[in-house]
Design an enzyme around this catalytic site. Structure first.
Site, short mmCIF file in Angstrom:
data_model
loop_
_atom_site.label_atom_id
_atom_site.label_comp_id
_atom_site.label_asym_id
_atom_site.label_seq_id
_atom_site.Cartn_x
_atom_site.Cartn_y
_atom_site.Cartn_z
N CYS A 186 0.83 -1.21 0.00
CA CYS A 186 0.00 0.00 0.00
C CYS A 186 0.86 1.26 0.00
O CYS A 186 1.49 1.56 -1.01
CB CYS A 186 -0.99 -0.06 1.16
SG CYS A 186 -2.45 0.95 0.85
N HIS A 239 -3.36 -4.99 1.62
CA HIS A 239 -2.65 -5.23 2.89
C HIS A 239 -2.62 -6.73 3.20
O HIS A 239 -3.51 -7.22 3.91
CB HIS A 239 -3.40 -4.52 4.04
CG HIS A 239 -3.18 -3.05 4.10
ND1 HIS A 239 -2.27 -2.46 4.94
CD2 HIS A 239 -3.76 -2.05 3.42
CE1 HIS A 239 -2.30 -1.15 4.79
NE2 HIS A 239 -3.20 -0.87 3.87
N GLU A 263 -0.94 -8.27 5.25
CA GLU A 263 -0.68 -8.53 6.68
C GLU A 263 -1.97 -8.51 7.51
O GLU A 263 -1.98 -8.92 8.66
CB GLU A 263 0.33 -7.50 7.23
CG GLU A 263 -0.18 -6.09 7.51
CD GLU A 263 -0.43 -5.23 6.27
OE1 GLU A 263 -0.32 -5.74 5.14
OE2 GLU A 263 -0.75 -4.04 6.44
N1 GLN Z 1 -3.61 6.43 0.94
C1 GLN Z 1 -2.34 6.15 1.52
C2 GLN Z 1 -1.21 6.93 0.84
O1 GLN Z 1 -1.45 7.66 -0.05
C3 GLN Z 1 -2.04 4.66 1.47
C4 GLN Z 1 -3.05 3.90 2.32
C5 GLN Z 1 -2.52 2.68 2.98
O2 GLN Z 1 -1.32 2.45 3.08
N2 GLN Z 1 -3.43 1.92 3.52
O3 GLN Z 1 -0.10 6.82 1.23
#
Ligand code: GLN
Length: 192
Positions: A79, A169, A171
Site C-alpha cells: 500500500c 494489505h 498482513e
Molecule cells: N492512501 C495512503 C497513501 O497515499 C495509502 C493507504 C494505505 O497504506 N493503507 O499513502
C-alpha cells in the site's frame, strides 16, 4: 533470516506477526542506526506515504534504504510502501525511494470504494484474501516488472527482481501467501 520492518508509522506490527507465523525473525527500523545491522530483507508497510516519506528524509533513512534496495536486498512494499517504491506517482509530484519501474495512482479507488475486501489469484497460484484501504493501484509497469495480481483489470501486485509490491494489505488477513512468497525471494537472495 532477519527482516527489517520499517516502523515509523502505519501497519507494521501485523507484518511482524505474519513473519513470526512463518518462522522468520523481524526487527523494527526506527532510525538510521537501525539500518546498520545486517538484514536479509525489508518491509515497507502501509500507512501514509507522504508522512513516511517525510520521516524517512528527516531521519536520514531514505538514501541508505535506497542503496540497500539498489544493491539487491529483497523488499516488500504494501500500500503506502508501494507508493514509496514507485518511480512515478501519477497524482502526486512527490517521489520517495523511486526504485521500481512503475507508475502508481494514489488513493485510486475514490471515496466510495475507499476500503474494500476481495479475493483474487496471486502469482498464478492460490486465490487469496485482499484488503484494500485507501489503496493505490499500479497504472503502468516498466520493463522487467511482472504483474502478479489484478483486480477488475487493475494491477494490484507486481515484482521487479528483488522488489515485491501489493496495493492491498496482506498482513491484515490470516493468509500468509504473500509473506511466504517474499521469504522465498529472501532465501534465494541469501543463497545466491
Ligand atoms: N492512501 C495512503 C497513501 O497515499 C495509502 C493507504 C494505505 O497504506 N493503507 O499513502
Amino acid at each position: 533470516m532477519i527482516i527489517g520492518v520499517l516502523a515509523l508509522q502505519g501497519a507494521f506490527v501485523e507484518h511482524e506477526q505474519r513473519l513470526e507465523e512463518l518462522g522468520a525473525q523481524s526487527v523494527q527500523l526506527r532510525c538510521a542506526e537501525d539500518l546498520q545491522q545486517s538484514l536479509d530483507g525489508l518491509i515497507l508497510p502501509g500507512g501514509e506515504s507522504t508522512v513516511m516519506g517525510k520521516l524517512l528524509r528527516e531521519l536520514d533513512m531514505l538514501e541508505p534504504i535506497r542503496e540497500k534496495i539498489r544493491s539487491g536486498l529483497p523488499v516488500l512494499g504494501t500500500c503506502a510502501g508501494l507508493l514509496l517504491l514507485a518511480e512515478t506517482i501519477e497524482n502526486d509530484s512527490r517521489k520517495h525511494l523511486a526504485t521500481m519501474s512503475m507508475t502508481a495512482s494514489r488513493n485510486a479507488y475514490g471515496r466510495q470504494l475507499g476500503s474494500f475486501y476481495t479475493e483474487q489469484r496471486f502469482a498464478d497460484d492460490k486465490i487469496i484474501p485482499m484488503t484494500f484501504i485507501r489503496a493505490p493501484y499500479i497504472k503502468d509497469v516498466g520493463e522487467g516488472v511482472s504483474v502478479l495480481a489484478s483486480v477488475d483489470g487493475r494491477i494490484v501486485a507486481a515484482r521487479q527482481r528483488n522488489q515485491l509490491v501489493t496495493a492491498f494489505h496482506p498482513e491484515l488477513n490470516d493468509d500468509t501467501t504473500v509473506h511466504a512468497y517474499f521469504l522465498s525471494m529472501v532465501s534465494e537472495y541469501k543463497e545466491g
